[in-house]
Design a protein around this motif. Structure first.
Motif, PDB file in Angstrom:
ATOM      1  N   ILE A   9       0.831  -1.202   0.000  1.00  0.00           N
ATOM      2  CA  ILE A   9       0.000   0.000   0.000  1.00  0.00           C
ATOM      3  C   ILE A   9       0.864   1.250   0.000  1.00  0.00           C
ATOM      4  N   HIS A  13      -3.890   4.637   0.879  1.00  0.00           N
ATOM      5  CA  HIS A  13      -4.634   3.383   1.084  1.00  0.00           C
ATOM      6  C   HIS A  13      -4.856   3.042   2.555  1.00  0.00           C
ATOM      7  N   HIS A  97      -3.302  -2.955  -6.756  1.00  0.00           N
ATOM      8  CA  HIS A  97      -4.662  -2.549  -6.390  1.00  0.00           C
ATOM      9  C   HIS A  97      -5.606  -2.597  -7.586  1.00  0.00           C
ATOM     10  N   LYS A 100      -6.235  -6.572  -7.803  1.00  0.00           N
ATOM     11  CA  LYS A 100      -6.075  -7.134  -6.458  1.00  0.00           C
ATOM     12  C   LYS A 100      -6.468  -8.599  -6.366  1.00  0.00           C
TER      13      LYS A 100
END
Length: 105
Positions: A9, A13, A97, A100
């Protein structure tokens, strides 16, 4: 042995990963006793453990748990020196992301 997932991250995030284990790469901006500030697409406040040996200006990869205040409680930290391509590292995070389902539940 099952290891917890540690999605990669960046600072934006953090709120999506409260109370979860994560992996974050950034540059150490400040060290203040038991805490530090990491630049990872924004500032991340970290609560350090005794095994952390960080240096201001160095890149570090941290595995930790995001707490209710969006601080990262560090479980492990790896110093990566000073010659990191942050743009490439951040692009990897963004890709994880976007896709994911490949990288984490």
């Amino acid at each position: 042995m099952d290891h917890p997932q540690t999605p990669r991250i960046l600072a934006p995030h953090l709120s999506s990963f409260q109370h979860k284990h994560v992996r974050i790469l950034g540059k150490v901006l400040q060290l203040r006793g038991e805490t530090a500030v990491l630049d990872a697409g924004g500032n991340v406040d970290m609560v350090l453990n005794r095994d952390c040996h960080l240096a201001v200006g160095h890149a570090v990869e941290v595995i930790g748990k995001v707490d209710g205040n969006l601080q990262l409680r560090v479980q492990a930290a790896t110093d990566l020196g000073t010659s990191i391509d942050y743009a490439a590292a951040n692009a990897v995070v963004e890709a994880t992301h976007r896709h994911k389902e490949i990288f984490y539940d």
